[in-house]
Design a protein around this motif. Structure first.
Motif, mmCIF file in Angstrom:
data_model
loop_
_atom_site.group_PDB
_atom_site.id
_atom_site.type_symbol
_atom_site.label_atom_id
_atom_site.label_comp_id
_atom_site.label_asym_id
_atom_site.label_seq_id
_atom_site.Cartn_x
_atom_site.Cartn_y
_atom_site.Cartn_z
ATOM 1 N N ALA A 1 5.501 -33.852 -34.063
ATOM 2 C CA ALA A 1 5.938 -34.211 -35.418
ATOM 3 C C ALA A 1 6.954 -35.352 -35.379
ATOM 4 O O ALA A 1 6.872 -36.287 -36.185
ATOM 5 N N VAL A 2 7.879 -35.303 -34.445
ATOM 6 C CA VAL A 2 8.881 -36.369 -34.323
ATOM 7 C C VAL A 2 8.234 -37.678 -33.885
ATOM 8 O O VAL A 2 8.531 -38.743 -34.427
ATOM 9 N N LEU A 3 7.315 -37.593 -32.926
ATOM 10 C CA LEU A 3 6.651 -38.807 -32.443
ATOM 11 C C LEU A 3 5.800 -39.470 -33.524
ATOM 12 O O LEU A 3 5.631 -40.693 -33.511
ATOM 13 N N ALA A 4 5.269 -38.684 -34.447
ATOM 14 C CA ALA A 4 4.388 -39.223 -35.488
ATOM 15 C C ALA A 4 5.100 -39.411 -36.828
ATOM 16 O O ALA A 4 4.471 -39.763 -37.820
ATOM 17 N N ALA A 5 6.403 -39.198 -36.847
ATOM 18 C CA ALA A 5 7.164 -39.336 -38.092
ATOM 19 C C ALA A 5 7.279 -40.798 -38.516
ATOM 20 O O ALA A 5 7.252 -41.709 -37.680
ATOM 21 N N HIS A 6 7.436 -41.006 -39.798
ATOM 22 C CA HIS A 6 7.588 -42.370 -40.336
ATOM 23 C C HIS A 6 8.749 -43.103 -39.666
ATOM 24 O O HIS A 6 8.622 -44.268 -39.307
ATOM 25 N N GLN A 7 9.874 -42.388 -39.483
ATOM 26 C CA GLN A 7 11.045 -43.024 -38.880
ATOM 27 C C GLN A 7 10.760 -43.474 -37.445
ATOM 28 O O GLN A 7 11.311 -44.476 -36.988
ATOM 29 N N THR A 8 9.921 -42.744 -36.731
ATOM 30 C CA THR A 8 9.601 -43.106 -35.356
ATOM 31 C C THR A 8 8.578 -44.238 -35.305
ATOM 32 O O THR A 8 8.754 -45.210 -34.567
ATOM 33 N N LEU A 9 7.517 -44.097 -36.079
ATOM 34 C CA LEU A 9 6.455 -45.109 -36.062
ATOM 35 C C LEU A 9 6.952 -46.424 -36.637
ATOM 36 O O LEU A 9 6.617 -47.490 -36.116
ATOM 37 N N ASN A 10 7.705 -46.340 -37.728
ATOM 38 C CA ASN A 10 8.362 -47.508 -38.311
ATOM 39 C C ASN A 10 7.416 -48.694 -38.511
ATOM 40 O O ASN A 10 7.740 -49.826 -38.183
ATOM 41 N N LEU A 11 6.232 -48.397 -39.041
ATOM 42 C CA LEU A 11 5.258 -49.456 -39.301
ATOM 43 C C LEU A 11 5.435 -49.973 -40.727
ATOM 44 O O LEU A 11 5.834 -49.243 -41.629
ATOM 45 N N ASP A 12 5.093 -51.239 -40.928
ATOM 46 C CA ASP A 12 5.262 -51.859 -42.239
ATOM 47 C C ASP A 12 4.221 -51.387 -43.248
ATOM 48 O O ASP A 12 4.474 -51.396 -44.443
ATOM 49 N N HIS A 13 3.069 -50.977 -42.772
ATOM 50 C CA HIS A 13 1.984 -50.609 -43.672
ATOM 51 C C HIS A 13 1.683 -49.110 -43.569
ATOM 52 O O HIS A 13 1.453 -48.586 -42.483
ATOM 53 N N ARG A 14 1.693 -48.465 -44.725
ATOM 54 C CA ARG A 14 1.442 -47.027 -44.784
ATOM 55 C C ARG A 14 0.066 -46.688 -44.222
ATOM 56 O O ARG A 14 -0.104 -45.704 -43.492
ATOM 57 N N ILE A 15 -0.934 -47.498 -44.503
ATOM 58 C CA ILE A 15 -2.296 -47.220 -44.027
ATOM 59 C C ILE A 15 -2.337 -47.254 -42.503
ATOM 60 O O ILE A 15 -2.947 -46.390 -41.874
ATOM 61 N N ALA A 16 -1.682 -48.231 -41.897
ATOM 62 C CA ALA A 16 -1.646 -48.317 -40.432
ATOM 63 C C ALA A 16 -0.942 -47.103 -39.842
ATOM 64 O O ALA A 16 -1.374 -46.537 -38.835
ATOM 65 N N GLU A 17 0.138 -46.688 -40.477
ATOM 66 C CA GLU A 17 0.893 -45.526 -40.008
ATOM 67 C C GLU A 17 0.043 -44.257 -40.095
ATOM 68 O O GLU A 17 -0.004 -43.461 -39.160
ATOM 69 N N GLU A 18 -0.630 -44.062 -41.219
ATOM 70 C CA GLU A 18 -1.449 -42.866 -41.399
ATOM 71 C C GLU A 18 -2.667 -42.869 -40.476
ATOM 72 O O GLU A 18 -3.099 -41.825 -39.996
ATOM 73 N N THR A 19 -3.199 -44.047 -40.202
ATOM 74 C CA THR A 19 -4.326 -44.158 -39.267
ATOM 75 C C THR A 19 -3.864 -43.812 -37.851
ATOM 76 O O THR A 19 -4.537 -43.063 -37.136
ATOM 77 N N LEU A 20 -2.720 -44.335 -37.457
ATOM 78 C CA LEU A 20 -2.175 -44.022 -36.147
ATOM 79 C C LEU A 20 -1.897 -42.526 -36.019
ATOM 80 O O LEU A 20 -2.222 -41.893 -35.004
ATOM 81 N N ARG A 21 -1.349 -41.924 -37.052
ATOM 82 C CA ARG A 21 -1.052 -40.495 -37.046
ATOM 83 C C ARG A 21 -2.341 -39.676 -36.882
ATOM 84 O O ARG A 21 -2.391 -38.718 -36.119
ATOM 85 N N ALA A 22 -3.403 -40.065 -37.572
ATOM 86 C CA ALA A 22 -4.696 -39.370 -37.449
ATOM 87 C C ALA A 22 -5.243 -39.514 -36.039
ATOM 88 O O ALA A 22 -5.740 -38.543 -35.444
ATOM 89 N N ASN A 23 -5.130 -40.702 -35.475
ATOM 90 C CA ASN A 23 -5.607 -40.920 -34.105
ATOM 91 C C ASN A 23 -4.813 -40.096 -33.092
ATOM 92 O O ASN A 23 -5.372 -39.588 -32.116
ATOM 93 N N LEU A 24 -3.520 -39.960 -33.328
ATOM 94 C CA LEU A 24 -2.691 -39.135 -32.446
ATOM 95 C C LEU A 24 -3.144 -37.669 -32.496
ATOM 96 O O LEU A 24 -3.246 -37.003 -31.466
ATOM 97 N N LEU A 25 -3.415 -37.176 -33.702
ATOM 98 C CA LEU A 25 -3.871 -35.790 -33.827
ATOM 99 C C LEU A 25 -5.233 -35.597 -33.178
ATOM 100 O O LEU A 25 -5.451 -34.607 -32.466
ATOM 101 N N ILE A 26 -6.137 -36.523 -33.377
ATOM 102 C CA ILE A 26 -7.460 -36.426 -32.756
ATOM 103 C C ILE A 26 -7.314 -36.418 -31.238
ATOM 104 O O ILE A 26 -7.956 -35.629 -30.547
ATOM 105 N N GLY A 27 -6.451 -37.266 -30.714
ATOM 106 C CA GLY A 27 -6.200 -37.275 -29.274
ATOM 107 C C GLY A 27 -5.629 -35.952 -28.787
ATOM 108 O O GLY A 27 -6.034 -35.433 -27.743
#
Length: 157
Positions: free
Chosen positions: A120-146
């Motif tokens: 949860a901490v690794l995938a949190a908005h504060q940790t990912l700190n990406l400019d685009h919400r879509i990129a952040e949510e896509t990365l989070r989904a990929n992390l869960l799939i992994g």
């Protein structure tokens, strides 16, 4: 029960019964009367906390002798359960949605509480700190799939 709302209390009550039995049949009006709430509150709890994604099968019959039957699903193996979870993962995932999946993995003894917190901490908005919400949510989904696929392969070896 401090800090719990009526939905939490009803959920806990039904899960306590399901811990002793594979399947229960309830009358929505009777449960509502027992908890001094409206019958639609029972519908809400069942719809949001006892669905297939959470490992339950719900069947209902309306009318005078109506009932709601809740059955705990039994997965043939952990790989089947992981497949079921993967079916529900979209290409994008919010922090709340990730939290839901982590809770499911914890509830099924697939990860520890500490592991869930770390993910949860690794995938949190504060940790990912990406400019685009879509990129952040896509990365989070990929992390869960992994993570899910990693759990599958751990279980096989």
């Amino acid at each position: 029960m401090a800090g719990q709302n009526i939905s939490d209390i009803i959920e806990a009550y039904l899960k306590q019964i399901l811990a002793e039995q594979q399947q229960i049949e309830i009358n929505r009006s009777e449960i509502a009367a027992q908890f001094n709430c409206v019958p639609s509150q029972i519908n809400y709890v069942i719809k949001t906390r006892f669905n297939q994604q959470q490992g339950y099968w719900v069947e209902s019959k309306r009318g005078g002798g109506g009932y709601i039957r809740i059955e705990k699903l039994q997965f043939n193996d952990l790989n089947h359960y992981i497949d079921q979870l993967l079916d529900f993962v979209d290409s994008r995932l919010t922090e709340d949605e990730l939290q839901f999946f982590l809770q499911q993995l914890y509830d099924h003894d697939m990860i520890t509480k500490r592991e869930a917190q770390i993910v949860a901490v690794l995938a949190a908005h504060q940790t990912l700190n990406l400019d685009h919400r879509i990129a952040e949510e896509t990365l989070r989904a990929n992390l869960l799939i992994g993570l899910l696929n990693s759990l599958r392969y751990q279980r096989l070896s």
